[in-house]
Scaffold this motif. Sequence first.
Motif, PDB file in Angstrom:
ATOM      1  N   LEU A 244       0.811  -1.221   0.000  1.00 21.24           N
ATOM      2  CA  LEU A 244       0.000   0.000   0.000  1.00 21.24           C
ATOM      3  C   LEU A 244       0.847   1.275   0.000  1.00 21.24           C
ATOM      4  N   PRO A 245       1.924   1.380   0.809  1.00 24.00           N
ATOM      5  CA  PRO A 245       2.778   2.569   0.698  1.00 24.00           C
ATOM      6  C   PRO A 245       3.414   2.726  -0.683  1.00 24.00           C
ATOM      7  N   ALA A 246       3.742   1.621  -1.324  1.00 24.51           N
ATOM      8  CA  ALA A 246       4.328   1.691  -2.668  1.00 24.51           C
ATOM      9  C   ALA A 246       3.327   2.251  -3.667  1.00 24.51           C
ATOM     10  N   LEU A 247       2.051   1.954  -3.467  1.00 30.54           N
ATOM     11  CA  LEU A 247       1.009   2.492  -4.341  1.00 30.54           C
ATOM     12  C   LEU A 247       0.940   4.011  -4.229  1.00 30.54           C
ATOM     13  N   VAL A 248       0.997   4.522  -3.011  1.00 26.76           N
ATOM     14  CA  VAL A 248       0.981   5.969  -2.795  1.00 26.76           C
ATOM     15  C   VAL A 248       2.226   6.612  -3.405  1.00 26.76           C
ATOM     16  N   TYR A 249       3.360   5.957  -3.248  1.00 28.09           N
ATOM     17  CA  TYR A 249       4.613   6.508  -3.779  1.00 28.09           C
ATOM     18  C   TYR A 249       4.567   6.649  -5.299  1.00 28.09           C
ATOM     19  N   SER A 250       3.999   5.677  -5.993  1.00 34.33           N
ATOM     20  CA  SER A 250       3.940   5.744  -7.456  1.00 34.33           C
ATOM     21  C   SER A 250       3.181   6.974  -7.926  1.00 34.33           C
ATOM     22  N   LEU A 251       2.153   7.370  -7.186  1.00 36.28           N
ATOM     23  CA  LEU A 251       1.407   8.581  -7.531  1.00 36.28           C
ATOM     24  C   LEU A 251       2.245   9.835  -7.266  1.00 36.28           C
ATOM     25  N   CYS A 252       3.044   9.806  -6.201  1.00 34.19           N
ATOM     26  CA  CYS A 252       3.920  10.947  -5.903  1.00 34.19           C
ATOM     27  C   CYS A 252       4.940  11.161  -7.012  1.00 34.19           C
ATOM     28  N   VAL A 253       5.502  10.079  -7.534  1.00 29.54           N
ATOM     29  CA  VAL A 253       6.456  10.199  -8.633  1.00 29.54           C
ATOM     30  C   VAL A 253       5.786  10.825  -9.848  1.00 29.54           C
ATOM     31  N   HIS A 254       4.571  10.406 -10.128  1.00 32.86           N
ATOM     32  CA  HIS A 254       3.856  10.918 -11.300  1.00 32.86           C
ATOM     33  C   HIS A 254       3.631  12.421 -11.223  1.00 32.86           C
ATOM     34  N   PHE A 255       3.311  12.925 -10.036  1.00 35.44           N
ATOM     35  CA  PHE A 255       2.935  14.328  -9.911  1.00 35.44           C
ATOM     36  C   PHE A 255       4.087  15.262  -9.533  1.00 35.44           C
ATOM     37  N   PHE A 256       5.138  14.752  -8.902  1.00 40.97           N
ATOM     38  CA  PHE A 256       6.146  15.648  -8.335  1.00 40.97           C
ATOM     39  C   PHE A 256       7.549  15.502  -8.922  1.00 40.97           C
ATOM     40  N   VAL A 257       7.777  14.532  -9.792  1.00 39.63           N
ATOM     41  CA  VAL A 257       9.116  14.303 -10.349  1.00 39.63           C
ATOM     42  C   VAL A 257       9.132  14.724 -11.814  1.00 39.63           C
ATOM     43  N   ARG A 258      10.233  15.348 -12.231  1.00 37.38           N
ATOM     44  CA  ARG A 258      10.406  15.753 -13.620  1.00 37.38           C
ATOM     45  C   ARG A 258      11.202  14.706 -14.390  1.00 37.38           C
ATOM     46  N   GLU A 259      10.997  14.694 -15.695  1.00 37.47           N
ATOM     47  CA  GLU A 259      11.724  13.765 -16.554  1.00 37.47           C
ATOM     48  C   GLU A 259      13.189  14.168 -16.648  1.00 37.47           C
ATOM     49  N   SER A 260      14.044  13.194 -16.971  1.00 35.69           N
ATOM     50  CA  SER A 260      15.473  13.440 -17.125  1.00 35.69           C
ATOM     51  C   SER A 260      15.732  14.371 -18.306  1.00 35.69           C
ATOM     52  N   PRO A 261      16.384  15.530 -18.076  1.00 40.11           N
ATOM     53  CA  PRO A 261      16.716  16.409 -19.206  1.00 40.11           C
ATOM     54  C   PRO A 261      17.632  15.724 -20.216  1.00 40.11           C
ATOM     55  N   ARG A 262      18.494  14.852 -19.738  1.00 40.29           N
ATOM     56  CA  ARG A 262      19.404  14.143 -20.642  1.00 40.29           C
ATOM     57  C   ARG A 262      18.618  13.278 -21.624  1.00 40.29           C
ATOM     58  N   TRP A 263      17.646  12.546 -21.092  1.00 35.91           N
ATOM     59  CA  TRP A 263      16.860  11.676 -21.970  1.00 35.91           C
ATOM     60  C   TRP A 263      16.059  12.503 -22.960  1.00 35.91           C
ATOM     61  N   LEU A 264      15.459  13.606 -22.501  1.00 36.37           N
ATOM     62  CA  LEU A 264      14.690  14.467 -23.395  1.00 36.37           C
ATOM     63  C   LEU A 264      15.567  15.018 -24.511  1.00 36.37           C
ATOM     64  N   LEU A 265      16.793  15.373 -24.168  1.00 35.23           N
ATOM     65  CA  LEU A 265      17.697  15.914 -25.176  1.00 35.23           C
ATOM     66  C   LEU A 265      18.070  14.864 -26.202  1.00 35.23           C
ATOM     67  N   VAL A 266      18.414  13.662 -25.733  1.00 38.90           N
ATOM     68  CA  VAL A 266      18.788  12.591 -26.657  1.00 38.90           C
ATOM     69  C   VAL A 266      17.626  12.239 -27.579  1.00 38.90           C
ATOM     70  N   ARG A 267      16.411  12.382 -27.080  1.00 33.19           N
ATOM     71  CA  ARG A 267      15.228  12.111 -27.896  1.00 33.19           C
ATOM     72  C   ARG A 267      14.858  13.279 -28.808  1.00 33.19           C
ATOM     73  N   GLY A 268      15.631  14.366 -28.757  1.00 36.62           N
ATOM     74  CA  GLY A 268      15.369  15.498 -29.621  1.00 36.62           C
ATOM     75  C   GLY A 268      14.334  16.470 -29.102  1.00 36.62           C
ATOM     76  N   ARG A 269      13.890  16.306 -27.857  1.00 39.38           N
ATOM     77  CA  ARG A 269      12.858  17.179 -27.280  1.00 39.38           C
ATOM     78  C   ARG A 269      13.542  18.281 -26.476  1.00 39.38           C
ATOM     79  N   LYS A 270      14.182  19.200 -27.195  1.00 41.29           N
ATOM     80  CA  LYS A 270      15.049  20.184 -26.570  1.00 41.29           C
ATOM     81  C   LYS A 270      14.280  21.189 -25.727  1.00 41.29           C
ATOM     82  N   GLU A 271      13.099  21.612 -26.178  1.00 36.47           N
ATOM     83  CA  GLU A 271      12.323  22.577 -25.404  1.00 36.47           C
ATOM     84  C   GLU A 271      11.868  21.967 -24.078  1.00 36.47           C
ATOM     85  N   GLU A 272      11.444  20.707 -24.124  1.00 35.58           N
ATOM     86  CA  GLU A 272      11.040  20.038 -22.889  1.00 35.58           C
ATOM     87  C   GLU A 272      12.232  19.853 -21.953  1.00 35.58           C
TER      88      GLU A 272
END
Length: 510
Positions: A244-272
């Motif tokens: 049950l705590p792991a379920l709550v944590y997964s929602l926290c990651v979805h709402f409060f964590v940003r994507e890796s800028p490195r991955w976005l850059l490698v994927r060509g999503r420079k503005e993101e």
Amino acid sequence: MEEATPPPPPTKPPLLPPHKPKTLDDLLERCMGALCPSQLAQAVIVSLAWVFDAQQTFINVFADAAPAWTCADPSDPVCAHAPNPCALPPSSWSYSLPSRASTASDWSLACARGPAFLPGLPASSFFAGCLIGGLALATLADSSLGRKRALSLSCLLMSIFSAATAAAPNVWVYSLVRFIVGFFRATIGTSALVLSTELVGKKWRGEVGILGFVCFTVGFSSLPALAYYNRYSSWRLLYLYTSLPALVYSLCVHFFVRESPRWLLVRGRKEEALDALKSITSSPLTCSFSSVCGNGDNDIDVYSALKALCAKRWALRRLTGVMVAGFGVGMVYYGMPLGVGDLGFNLYASVTFNALAELPSALITLFLIERLNRRTSVLACTASCAVLSVTCAVEGGRGGGAVKMGAEVGAFFCACTAFNVLLIYSLELFPTCVRNSAVAMVRQALVLGGVFAPALVAAGRRSGRGWVSFGVFGAVVGFCGLFVAWLPETRGGGICDTLEEEEYKDGVEN
């Protein structure tokens, strides 16, 4: 008439550009500095995933452990000297805890007719699920999903099926659900490790990576306390307490964590990528990605990262070396907590000692990671682990006490340290475009060792000589650790974004 000066001999054009192109590493160091509070907060949130990863990894140690048994008549010499109660009349012995306290007593697995590995089937099924899930999902964080969504989705599905484990009616359904939990759990540690380290500059990358190992220790250490609190209740509640705590944590990651800028850059999503950098830094950001390599032309599908690794001989050699070493380390790391109960000590205390051994291992790696040669450290840890594991087996056969327990804890400490350094080493051996996939493959090699460990421990326990498994652990980890001797040292070097950049940096060819 003057003679014409002969033209200079033609020179071969350089195979690689004379100057290293700008990378995301350069921008992070120049624009944001090595670390800021926002980056650290993001890294801490991401690293908390290791708490729940550890609980699901080692929960079988308590959920499937056969409770201690006692003789109905303590003066009965046959009962008193029996290695296990399977050959005794049912009326001559009883478990010291309620039968519902573990699956082994709830379903009478310890003495059930059938293959010797049956009591270890749920744990082996979990690690088999981790292995197959890692192979099937390894590159999703590098391709379509990204680091953040892969982490959030994996935590969510793992917690849902972990809660469903509590409803299993028999060992076969239980093993199947544990397989599914392992399948979705497979990419949690990899995604968390890669995402947290890609949010910071190279100066703090090793320290931030160790945050995950510290959180893993916290999760592992919490299990003995939860199991002891739940010892007179059903093993099913133990799964609910951790899911049950792991379920709550997964929602926290979805709402409060940003994507890796490195991955976005490698994927060509420079503005993101620029937006992600602005959101995790407290200082003004005025950088542009126009001159940075990685323009998104390389369309990465689910398996292209692994194909790229196999296509480069140097990359395949590196991957093979760390994977073989990982197999040996994984067998000890995942197998010892399952077999520690066979050493004749209190299960809760023994597992606590093993869990606490992870903390100094993580702290030593945290404070010394910048001074440690990766290759030498892995070699030293695996060799020491092999010697201590064999010592534990020898003392176990003799019935030794303190020496046996000390050797076991020491061997587990060496395995933990080798585990930590090997993952950091793997992060540095491969560039951004394939890093998540490469680290995932190393983790699958670690897990593959875990697949064999429960069956080995269960077979030894059924024969009444559970200590034999520790000798096998030592032989395997000692041999497999030698494979890192042929890998390059990475301490003090930067990380690259593309395979071509890695070849340029190290001067290697395809």
